[in-house]
Design a protein around this motif. Structure first.
Motif, PDB file in Angstrom:
ATOM      1  N   GLY A  40       2.691   3.090  -1.180  1.00 28.20           N
ATOM      2  CA  GLY A  40       1.834   4.274  -1.607  1.00 28.20           C
ATOM      3  C   GLY A  40       2.213   5.456  -0.841  1.00 28.20           C
ATOM      4  N   ARG A  41       3.189   5.346   0.262  1.00 28.37           N
ATOM      5  CA  ARG A  41       3.403   6.619   0.638  1.00 28.37           C
ATOM      6  C   ARG A  41       4.953   6.857   0.654  1.00 28.37           C
ATOM      7  N   TRP A  42       5.238   8.236   0.392  1.00 27.64           N
ATOM      8  CA  TRP A  42       6.679   8.367   0.190  1.00 27.64           C
ATOM      9  C   TRP A  42       6.886   9.898   0.861  1.00 27.64           C
ATOM     10  N   GLU A  43       8.098   9.878   1.690  1.00 27.70           N
ATOM     11  CA  GLU A  43       8.581  11.016   2.334  1.00 27.70           C
ATOM     12  C   GLU A  43       7.150  11.552   3.273  1.00 27.70           C
ATOM     13  N   GLY A  44       6.267  10.673   3.781  1.00 24.22           N
ATOM     14  CA  GLY A  44       5.359  10.976   4.630  1.00 24.22           C
ATOM     15  C   GLY A  44       4.157  11.345   4.097  1.00 24.22           C
ATOM     16  N   PHE A  53       3.500   1.921  -8.714  1.00 23.79           N
ATOM     17  CA  PHE A  53       4.363   2.959  -9.618  1.00 23.79           C
ATOM     18  C   PHE A  53       4.806   3.896  -8.968  1.00 23.79           C
ATOM     19  N   LEU A  54       4.978   3.813  -7.727  1.00 21.36           N
ATOM     20  CA  LEU A  54       5.451   4.848  -6.803  1.00 21.36           C
ATOM     21  C   LEU A  54       6.943   5.303  -7.066  1.00 21.36           C
ATOM     22  N   PRO A  55       7.945   4.583  -7.592  1.00 20.19           N
ATOM     23  CA  PRO A  55       9.061   5.050  -7.842  1.00 20.19           C
ATOM     24  C   PRO A  55       8.954   6.046  -9.043  1.00 20.19           C
ATOM     25  N   ARG A  56       8.158   5.898  -9.974  1.00 21.65           N
ATOM     26  CA  ARG A  56       7.863   6.792 -11.183  1.00 21.65           C
ATOM     27  C   ARG A  56       7.095   7.982 -10.744  1.00 21.65           C
ATOM     28  N   GLN A 277      -9.797   0.094  -5.660  1.00 16.43           N
ATOM     29  CA  GLN A 277     -10.232   0.543  -7.057  1.00 16.43           C
ATOM     30  C   GLN A 277      -9.045   0.472  -8.149  1.00 16.43           C
ATOM     31  N   ALA A 278      -7.810   0.737  -7.584  1.00 16.44           N
ATOM     32  CA  ALA A 278      -6.851   0.892  -8.717  1.00 16.44           C
ATOM     33  C   ALA A 278      -5.230   0.628  -8.153  1.00 16.44           C
ATOM     34  N   SER A 279      -4.981  -0.016  -7.277  1.00 18.87           N
ATOM     35  CA  SER A 279      -3.521  -0.623  -7.080  1.00 18.87           C
ATOM     36  C   SER A 279      -3.363  -2.086  -6.948  1.00 18.87           C
ATOM     37  N   TRP A 280      -2.172  -2.557  -7.643  1.00 16.07           N
ATOM     38  CA  TRP A 280      -1.913  -3.720  -7.706  1.00 16.07           C
ATOM     39  C   TRP A 280      -1.090  -4.218  -6.314  1.00 16.07           C
ATOM     40  N   GLY A 281      -0.302  -3.334  -6.315  1.00 10.70           N
ATOM     41  CA  GLY A 281       0.741  -3.370  -5.076  1.00 10.70           C
ATOM     42  C   GLY A 281      -0.004  -2.942  -3.992  1.00 10.70           C
ATOM     43  N   TYR A 282       0.381  -3.223  -2.487  1.00 12.85           N
ATOM     44  CA  TYR A 282      -0.512  -3.088  -1.579  1.00 12.85           C
ATOM     45  C   TYR A 282      -0.097  -1.421  -1.153  1.00 12.85           C
ATOM     46  N   HIS A 283      -1.290  -0.851  -0.881  1.00 12.47           N
ATOM     47  CA  HIS A 283      -1.507   0.572  -0.870  1.00 12.47           C
ATOM     48  C   HIS A 283      -2.156   0.904   0.484  1.00 12.47           C
ATOM     49  N   GLN A 284      -1.243   1.563   1.357  1.00  9.09           N
ATOM     50  CA  GLN A 284      -1.832   1.656   2.633  1.00  9.09           C
ATOM     51  C   GLN A 284      -2.719   2.922   3.080  1.00  9.09           C
ATOM     52  N   GLY A 285      -3.018   3.592   2.204  1.00  7.30           N
ATOM     53  CA  GLY A 285      -3.662   4.933   2.190  1.00  7.30           C
ATOM     54  C   GLY A 285      -5.319   4.746   1.982  1.00  7.30           C
ATOM     55  N   PRO A 286      -5.988   5.596   2.674  1.00  8.97           N
ATOM     56  CA  PRO A 286      -7.513   5.530   2.593  1.00  8.97           C
ATOM     57  C   PRO A 286      -7.833   5.677   0.999  1.00  8.97           C
TER      58      PRO A 286
END
Ligand SMILES: COc1ccc([C@H]2[C@H](O)[C@H](O)[C@H](C)N2C)cc1
Length: 451
Positions: A40-44, A53-56, A277-286
């Motif tokens: 869930g994090r890209w370029e910081g 869905f990050l790549p999209r 709430q709304a992520s199927w893949g692991y999302h590290q963010g608050p």
């Protein structure tokens, strides 16, 4: 109307394999792939959207996304430990993402170069998971995304002959991958299809019908979700004659039937649910980690599904190194401890015909013994619940699961009051409800002026 690619049956399946799936009631969904690395994090920057869905969403160049495969070292991946979390949860089956929308395959597929074989470890993740889960008596199902953002022949829509030719090649590729999965892992018990909402797939209902036929020919008893299917006219899940396609309805994604409606119990179905709430893949963010569900809310969802004859598939998103997220393991453990005491009201149970929705929770009924249970997930402020029995029955006993006989007070024919006695730190209480026919024929219930 006459359909070539509509539903293959009018009534629910009653064979042993389907009865086994139906009786499981609780499953562990797992979304794991390259998306767990950026988490869930890209370029910081945190991208506040589902991690898979990050790549999209972050418009990651294809080559940079593919390069993640070099970092997919599985340093902390242990199929045994994953299977232990399913045991802790009390899950009876597990559904794993073999290939998600980005096209990366968790098995060494002969039909693409984007797979586990081209990662540092080269390990067959699916093979290790099937072995570990089945060693614990837990059935394994495969999630497969028909949508494939990477494959050059994928098309969202079919605008011209070139699109049709390309998409025909894509469907052939996907069929070959599915045949490969059936060949390599013949003990798999079900397929959970996703990524079938685009016009391109809806215009090829024949292919979805063929996939279901092929899998059931190669793997007798295998269970297939309705989300795979489109009919001759592009109708999905339910065909143009109103009949369910596939073996169970899988439209409940991050939602349950609301309001509670007994008509849902007419079909087999499954709800799938994230812990954040709304992520199927692991999302590290608050954005994700601050929204994890409370175990008792998960228990409420399990009881809600069971009370309407549905399964509940709780999703886990392991981290990029292959370790399970500790917060998710903790939730699994708490839910599993509840199920260890109260699973009698869940496993092998379903809709309790004749018992009205009580408001303070759910009634479930054991499908083989007929025993009825009251699952109190929303104790009233009064600290007491009213048990209203089907007309003609009287309450002869209440047993609090995990402890024993429980007092109740008869208020009138078929209406009883139960003092719950304060909040329980062991989560929602469950009573086994023992009844017998009333000695004297009960007067008809007061007519409900609101109906
Ligand atoms: C909003 O559009 C969506 C939402 C979820 C999905 C995918 C998720 O990535 C996850 O795999 C879920 C089961 N699926 C429906 C696809 C499109």
């Amino acid at each position: 109307m006459e359909l070539k690619y509509g539903a293959s049956r009018e009534k629910p399946r009653e064979d042993a394999a389907m009865q086994r799936f139906r009786g499981h009631r609780v499953g562990q969904f797992i979304h794991w792939g390259l998306y767990a690395l950026p988490a869930g994090r890209w370029e910081g920057k945190d991208v506040e959207f589902a991690a898979e869905f990050l790549p999209r969403v972050a418009k990651v160049p294809q080559q940079r996304w593919e390069a993640l495969a070099n970092d997919f070292t599985l340093a902390d991946f242990d199929a045994e430990r994953w299977a232990d979390t399913a045991v802790a949860l009390g899950a009876r089956y597990m559904t794993i993402t073999t290939k998600h929308h980005d096209g990366f395959c968790l098995w060494p597929s002969a039909h693409t170069d984007f797979h586990m074989g081209n990662t540092p470890s080269g390990r067959d993740v699916l093979g290790e998971l099937v072995a570990a889960y089945e060693a614990r008596g837990i059935d394994v199902n495969f999630y497969y995304s028909v949508l494939d953002w990477r494959h050059p022949d994928w098309r969202f829509t079919l605008e011209n002959d070139a699109d049709n030719l390309a998409f025909a090649r894509y469907l052939d590729f996907a069929m070959k991958q599915l045949e490969e999965l059936a060949e390599r892992y013949p003990s798999v018990k079900g397929f959970w299809f996703d990524g079938t909402w685009d016009e391109s797939v809806k215009a090829n209902g024949w292919w979805t019908w063929e996939v279901e036929r092929m899998l059931k020919e190669r793997l007798p008893g295998v269970v297939v979700n309705s989300r795979l299917r489109a009919d001759d006219l592009g109708a999905r899940h339910v065909d143009s004659n109103g009949l369910l396609m596939g073996d169970y309805e899988s439209g409940y994604e991050r939602r349950l039937p609301e309001p509670w409606d007994r008509s849902v119990a007419a079909r087999d179905w499954e709800a799938c649910m994230t812990i954040p709430q709304a992520s199927w893949g692991y999302h590290q963010g608050p954005w994700a980690q601050s929204t994890l569900k409370h175990p008792w809310d998960v228990v409420d969802m399990i009881a809600h599904c069971t009370s309407l004859g549905g399964n509940f598939l709780l999703n886990f998103g392991p981290r990029g190194d292959g370790s399970m997220a500790p917060a998710e393991v903790e939730i699994a453990r708490t839910v599993g401890e509840w199920l260890a005491v109260n699973g009698e009201a869940i496993y092998g149970c379903g809709y309790a015909e004749g018992w009205d929705y009580p408001g303070w929770g759910y009634f479930t009924r054991d499908s083989s013994t007929g025993k009825v249970f009251a699952v109190v997930t929303r104790a009233p402020a009064s600290g007491r619940i009213r048990l209203e029995l089907p007309t003609g029955l009287e309450l002869v006993g209440l047993r609090l699961l995990g402890s024993g006989e429980y007092p109740f007070k008869g208020l009138a024919d078929s209406v009883f009051e139960v003092e719950l006695g304060g909040a329980s730190n062991a989560g929602p209480r469950v009573f086994a409800v023992e009844t017998s026919a009333l000695a004297h024929p009960a007067s008809e219930k007061e007519p409900n002026p609101d109906v």
